[in-house]
Design a protein around this motif. Structure first.
Motif, PDB file in Angstrom:
ATOM      1  N   TRP A 159       0.824  -1.206   0.000  1.00  0.00           N
ATOM      2  CA  TRP A 159       0.000   0.000   0.000  1.00  0.00           C
ATOM      3  C   TRP A 159       0.857   1.253   0.000  1.00  0.00           C
ATOM      4  O   TRP A 159       0.335   2.363   0.010  1.00  0.00           O
ATOM      5  CB  TRP A 159      -0.874   0.033   1.255  1.00  0.00           C
ATOM      6  CG  TRP A 159      -2.149  -0.711   1.178  1.00  0.00           C
ATOM      7  CD1 TRP A 159      -2.428  -1.821   0.442  1.00  0.00           C
ATOM      8  CD2 TRP A 159      -3.342  -0.399   1.894  1.00  0.00           C
ATOM      9  NE1 TRP A 159      -3.717  -2.223   0.665  1.00  0.00           N
ATOM     10  CE2 TRP A 159      -4.299  -1.369   1.552  1.00  0.00           C
ATOM     11  CE3 TRP A 159      -3.689   0.597   2.792  1.00  0.00           C
ATOM     12  CZ2 TRP A 159      -5.581  -1.359   2.080  1.00  0.00           C
ATOM     13  CZ3 TRP A 159      -4.966   0.597   3.324  1.00  0.00           C
ATOM     14  CH2 TRP A 159      -5.896  -0.377   2.960  1.00  0.00           C
ATOM     15  N   GLU A 161       2.750   3.047  -2.084  1.00  0.00           N
ATOM     16  CA  GLU A 161       2.464   4.055  -3.109  1.00  0.00           C
ATOM     17  C   GLU A 161       0.966   4.192  -3.343  1.00  0.00           C
ATOM     18  O   GLU A 161       0.464   5.268  -3.599  1.00  0.00           O
ATOM     19  CB  GLU A 161       3.153   3.682  -4.428  1.00  0.00           C
ATOM     20  CG  GLU A 161       4.667   3.619  -4.338  1.00  0.00           C
ATOM     21  CD  GLU A 161       5.294   4.942  -3.939  1.00  0.00           C
ATOM     22  OE1 GLU A 161       4.806   5.994  -4.390  1.00  0.00           O
ATOM     23  OE2 GLU A 161       6.253   4.928  -3.158  1.00  0.00           O
ATOM     24  N   ASN A 162       0.253   3.077  -3.257  1.00  0.00           N
ATOM     25  CA  ASN A 162      -1.160   3.051  -3.617  1.00  0.00           C
ATOM     26  C   ASN A 162      -2.058   3.888  -2.721  1.00  0.00           C
ATOM     27  O   ASN A 162      -3.117   4.317  -3.140  1.00  0.00           O
ATOM     28  CB  ASN A 162      -1.674   1.610  -3.636  1.00  0.00           C
ATOM     29  CG  ASN A 162      -1.076   0.814  -4.768  1.00  0.00           C
ATOM     30  OD1 ASN A 162      -0.650   1.383  -5.768  1.00  0.00           O
ATOM     31  ND2 ASN A 162      -1.024  -0.487  -4.609  1.00  0.00           N
ATOM     32  N   GLU A 164      -1.897   6.840  -1.740  1.00  0.00           N
ATOM     33  CA  GLU A 164      -2.111   8.183  -2.270  1.00  0.00           C
ATOM     34  C   GLU A 164      -2.665   8.166  -3.690  1.00  0.00           C
ATOM     35  O   GLU A 164      -3.236   9.140  -4.142  1.00  0.00           O
ATOM     36  CB  GLU A 164      -0.805   8.987  -2.250  1.00  0.00           C
ATOM     37  CG  GLU A 164      -0.314   9.354  -0.857  1.00  0.00           C
ATOM     38  CD  GLU A 164       0.401   8.221  -0.132  1.00  0.00           C
ATOM     39  OE1 GLU A 164       0.948   7.316  -0.808  1.00  0.00           O
ATOM     40  OE2 GLU A 164       0.387   8.219   1.107  1.00  0.00           O
ATOM     41  N   GLN A 165      -2.492   7.059  -4.412  1.00  0.00           N
ATOM     42  CA  GLN A 165      -2.827   7.039  -5.828  1.00  0.00           C
ATOM     43  C   GLN A 165      -4.167   6.379  -6.154  1.00  0.00           C
ATOM     44  O   GLN A 165      -4.784   6.724  -7.151  1.00  0.00           O
ATOM     45  CB  GLN A 165      -1.716   6.327  -6.600  1.00  0.00           C
ATOM     46  CG  GLN A 165      -0.404   7.078  -6.533  1.00  0.00           C
ATOM     47  CD  GLN A 165       0.725   6.285  -7.168  1.00  0.00           C
ATOM     48  OE1 GLN A 165       0.557   5.147  -7.573  1.00  0.00           O
ATOM     49  NE2 GLN A 165       1.897   6.895  -7.244  1.00  0.00           N
ATOM     50  N   LYS A 166      -4.609   5.432  -5.353  1.00  0.00           N
ATOM     51  CA  LYS A 166      -5.844   4.706  -5.653  1.00  0.00           C
ATOM     52  C   LYS A 166      -6.971   5.181  -4.752  1.00  0.00           C
ATOM     53  O   LYS A 166      -6.731   5.611  -3.629  1.00  0.00           O
ATOM     54  CB  LYS A 166      -5.647   3.208  -5.390  1.00  0.00           C
ATOM     55  CG  LYS A 166      -4.930   2.468  -6.465  1.00  0.00           C
ATOM     56  CD  LYS A 166      -5.000   0.976  -6.167  1.00  0.00           C
ATOM     57  CE  LYS A 166      -4.364   0.156  -7.252  1.00  0.00           C
ATOM     58  NZ  LYS A 166      -4.441  -1.279  -6.944  1.00  0.00           N
TER      59      LYS A 166
END
Length: 181
Positions: A159, A161-162, A164-166
């Protein structure tokens, strides 16, 4: 007649979008009808606002124990587990608080919040049977979801990077599907 002071009254719809109605026979003239409609509008608005506030208060009270668990992690000492486990860092607790707030928005409650033996914060989820899941926010900035069962099968999703991105719901879906919430 004074204009209504609440946000709903600022909604302007084209006349064609409003249904055509016969005048209310209980009202003697258009001024009385307008006043009646304004009072009705105000009453309905206040009921909706009251309902929403009571839902928010109930939701907040459902999540208050988890916020308290999170607050308690600030007071842990190094080696809190009787070994050498680092205490959760202020940054890990801050990120965990954000995750808890987003869980509240999605109406997803963890089973428990605790310190992670790896240093950080862990959100635990349990399903009937042998399936479990954890979201961990580590002191080093790593974030992951760990799906496992009591038979030794496991899967980990990063999680870091994800987050903030997903969309948050998209991150939760594998956990919710796995533990069948």
């Amino acid at each position: 007649m004074a204009a209504l002071a609440h946000p709903i009254s600022t909604l302007h719809l084209p006349q064609t979008a409003l249904p055509q109605q016969e005048p209310d026979p209980r009202v003697s003239n258009t001024a009385d009808e307008a006043e009646y409609l304004e009072r009705l509008h105000t009453h309905v608005y206040e009921m909706i606002k009251s309902l929403r506030l009571s839902q928010i208060k109930a939701l907040d009270s459902d999540f208050a124990p988890f916020a308290k668990q999170l607050d308690g992690l600030c007071n842990l000492a190094e080696g809190w587990d009787g070994y050498d486990a680092p205490k959760p860092s202020p940054q890990a607790i801050k990120v965990a608080r954000t995750i808890l707030e987003r869980m509240q928005e999605e109406l997803v409650k963890p089973y428990w919040i605790s310190a992670s033996a790896d240093g950080g914060v862990a959100f635990s989820f349990m399903a009937p049977g042998d399936r479990r899941a954890q979201i961990e926010v580590l002191n080093n900035g790593e974030k992951f979801a760990h799906l496992y069962d009591l038979n030794g099968d496991s899967h980990t999703e990063d999680w870091t990077e994800n987050l903030e991105q997903k969309p948050f719901r998209e991150l939760l879906e594998p956990i919710l599907n796995y533990i069948q919430l």
